[in-house]
Design an enzyme around this catalytic site. Structure first.
Site, short mmCIF file in Angstrom:
data_model
loop_
_atom_site.label_atom_id
_atom_site.label_comp_id
_atom_site.label_asym_id
_atom_site.label_seq_id
_atom_site.Cartn_x
_atom_site.Cartn_y
_atom_site.Cartn_z
CG ASP A 1 3.09 1.33 9.37
OD1 ASP A 1 2.81 2.22 10.19
OD2 ASP A 1 3.08 1.51 8.15
CG ASP B 1 -4.26 4.85 9.69
OD1 ASP B 1 -5.42 4.50 9.50
OD2 ASP B 1 -3.27 4.15 9.46
CE LYS C 1 -1.68 1.85 3.98
NZ LYS C 1 -1.41 3.31 4.06
CG ASN C 2 2.53 2.69 3.53
OD1 ASN C 2 1.35 2.98 3.35
ND2 ASN C 2 3.07 2.56 4.72
NE ARG D 1 0.74 12.03 6.29
CZ ARG D 1 1.02 13.18 6.85
NH1 ARG D 1 0.07 13.99 7.21
NH2 ARG D 1 2.26 13.56 7.03
C1 UD1 Z 1 4.36 6.83 6.17
C2 UD1 Z 1 3.42 5.65 6.07
C3 UD1 Z 1 2.95 5.18 7.44
C4 UD1 Z 1 4.14 4.95 8.35
C5 UD1 Z 1 5.04 6.17 8.36
C6 UD1 Z 1 6.31 5.97 9.18
C7 UD1 Z 1 2.32 6.01 3.96
C8 UD1 Z 1 1.06 6.32 3.25
N1 UD1 Z 1 2.26 6.03 5.28
O1 UD1 Z 1 3.59 7.92 6.71
O2 UD1 Z 1 2.21 3.96 7.28
O3 UD1 Z 1 3.65 4.69 9.65
O4 UD1 Z 1 5.45 6.50 7.02
O5 UD1 Z 1 7.01 4.86 8.73
O6 UD1 Z 1 3.34 5.71 3.36
N2 UD1 Z 1 6.49 14.59 10.56
C9 UD1 Z 1 6.65 15.92 10.89
N3 UD1 Z 1 6.61 16.84 9.87
C10 UD1 Z 1 6.43 16.48 8.58
C11 UD1 Z 1 6.28 15.12 8.26
C12 UD1 Z 1 6.30 14.18 9.28
O7 UD1 Z 1 6.80 16.26 12.04
O8 UD1 Z 1 6.42 17.35 7.72
C13 UD1 Z 1 6.48 13.58 11.64
C14 UD1 Z 1 5.14 12.89 11.75
O9 UD1 Z 1 4.24 13.62 12.53
C15 UD1 Z 1 5.50 11.59 12.39
C16 UD1 Z 1 6.88 11.29 11.78
O10 UD1 Z 1 7.38 12.53 11.32
O11 UD1 Z 1 5.66 11.74 13.78
C17 UD1 Z 1 6.84 10.27 10.67
O12 UD1 Z 1 6.15 10.79 9.56
P1 UD1 Z 1 6.45 10.35 8.06
O13 UD1 Z 1 7.73 9.58 8.03
O14 UD1 Z 1 6.34 11.56 7.20
O15 UD1 Z 1 5.29 9.34 7.75
P2 UD1 Z 1 4.17 9.41 6.64
O16 UD1 Z 1 4.80 9.64 5.31
O17 UD1 Z 1 3.07 10.29 7.07
#
Ligand code: UD1
Length: 417
Positions: free
Chosen positions: A306, A116, A21-22, A92
């Site tokens: 995850d 989520d 999915k991701n 997301r």
């Molecule tokens: C992706 C995955 C999700 C997984 C996550 C971490 C998808 C669709 N989702 O989510 O399943 O759990 O990676 O492996 O691929 N953060 C900030 N600022 C930002 C961006 C992120 O503070 O601009 C923080 C987030 O709040 C969180 C952490 O960084 O605490 C991880 O986020 P990120 O790695 O960006 O995950 P996603 O891409 O949202």
């Protein structure tokens, strides 16, 4: 509709891991970068893919499933870079259209990302990177409006290796003028998959698979559509592995890739699970009660957040006490209340969960709070006495390709009702 799980004997046989999915959602988003027909194979049959199809259709990319696991997307060049709230709010990954739209069309108007509900999910790192490349942002309660006459290369250092931010900066940089480098980039297998597809489309990227990506911008006419096979889903693989572990079964998890889950395999081994890499999969077996371990979630190659609900579920029936530490999402312990309805002994202390293993879980009605936690509750239900009924399974359907059918195929007593 609910998933009903009954206490199951040792799982046996073989299960096929579907596409990730991701990964697939991000691969779909980059069809915005170049006109033409794209054929994606190993596409998981999950609700989020349908949602992404709806979103891309609203922007001007059509899509058609030619069979269950194959998707053809067509970008005719007639793109409107405005993403309606109804679709964006549902996943997301819809934020992943930001980079391609800005890079190719110089503007993006997107409602705030949904997905989520596990704590606040800011996009400050996405914005910081794209601003360094010349984009201007207006952020308000309704969403994100970004514009850029012509993005230019920049040196970007992420203070945290965010998956989404890395992807948006990368996809925007493909058509930016000059060279963009990303330090402390995320390097999940799904990002490698995205880079590989972009390179096949004509992008120039080096450092793939490392935390230092260098992207040299190309002209729009140098990019073209491509065919691509989606990488297998390491989280779905881990789900079947944990189901085998708790039921003390013996299953070949076809398509699970050891090189994508090394740290997790080590943790499973410490708990007493035997994992033997073979050509095209992992033989997974367990013939004893699991032993408790401590673990912490970290960006790749660490233990993915995850995986955590699955590991906590395993700790719930292990001998001894284990501590799970969440370093990524503070809100990601809410499902523990559901696990406790099955008799798990868990105490939350800040971003730690202290799990005392019990001899036996007891079946009960529970709710799936999100995709991964929902799957972990299903797995826990396999070793709970009697019947466990999991509700709110639309969360599970967002990310799991036939979880019930696949578990039934290896002997689980499970059905949708
Ligand atoms: C992706 C995955 C999700 C997984 C996550 C971490 C998808 C669709 N989702 O989510 O399943 O759990 O990676 O492996 O691929 N953060 C900030 N600022 C930002 C961006 C992120 O503070 O601009 C923080 C987030 O709040 C969180 C952490 O960084 O605490 C991880 O986020 P990120 O790695 O960006 O995950 P996603 O891409 O949202």
């Amino acid at each position: 509709m609910q998933i009903v799980v009954e206490h199951s004997e040792a799982l046996q046989g073989e299960v096929q891991v579907p596409g990730a999915k991701n990964s697939v959602l991000k691969l779909m988003a980059v069809t915005l970068l170049a006109e033409g027909e794209y054929r994606l194979t190993n596409v998981p049959d999950i609700a989020d893919v349908d949602t992404m199809c709806d979103l891309l259709r609203a922007l001007g990319v059509t899509s058609q499933r030619v069979n269950t696991h194959e998707l053809v997307l067509v970008n005719t060049g007639n793109i409107t870079p405005v993403a309606p709230f109804e679709q964006v709010d549902r996943i997301r990954a819809s934020i992943n259209i930001l980079g391609p739209l800005l890079g190719r069309y110089g503007s993006a108007d997107i409602a705030m990302p949904g997905g989520d509900d596990f704590g606040s999910r800011p996009i400050d790192l996405h914005v910081m990177g794209l601003e360094a490349m010349g984009a201007t942002f207006a952020l308000n309660r309704e969403g994100v409006q970004a514009t850029a006459r012509q993005l230019h290369g920049a040196h970007i250092e992420l203070k945290f290796p965010s998956v989404g931010a890395t992807e948006n900066i990368l996809t925007a940089a493909v058509l930016a003028r000059g060279v963009t480098s990303i330090d402390n980039a995320a390097r999940e297998p799904e990002i490698v998959d995205l880079c590989n597809m972009l390179v096949d489309m004509g992008a120039q990227i080096s450092g793939i698979g490392t935390d230092h990506l260098v992207i040299t911008g190309v002209q729009p006419e140098q990019l073209h559509a491509t065919d691509h096979e989606v990488v297998n889903d390491r989280v779905q693989a881990a789900t079947y592995m944990s189901a085998v572990a708790v039921t003390r079964g013996n299953v070949f998890v076809r398509g699970a890739r050891a090189e994508h889950m090394e740290m997790l395999i080590n943790r499973f081994s410490e708990m007493g699970v035997m994992i033997t890499p073979q050509h095209d999969g992992l033989q997974v077996s367990c013939n004893q009660r699991l032993h408790a371990i401590d673990f912490a979630t970290l960006p790749y190659p660490g233990i993915a957040t995850d995986y955590k609900p699955l590991l906590v579920g395993m700790l719930a029936v292990s001998s001894g006490t284990g501590i799970a530490t969440e370093n990524l999402y503070p809100g990601r312990f809410r499902y523990v209340d559901e696990l406790m309805k099955l008799g798990a002994d868990v105490r939350i202390d800040g971003h730690h969960a202290v799990v005392r293993g019990v001899e036996q879980l007891v079946g009960a009605p529970v709710n799936a709070p999100d995709i991964r936690a929902g799957a972990a509750l299903v797995v826990a239900g396999l070793v709970a006495t009697g019947k466990t009924t999991v509700s709110d399974i639309h969360h599970i359907d967002r990310g799991y390709d036939d979880l019930v059918g696949k578990l039934a195929g290896i002997g689980a007593r499970i059905s949708r009702q």
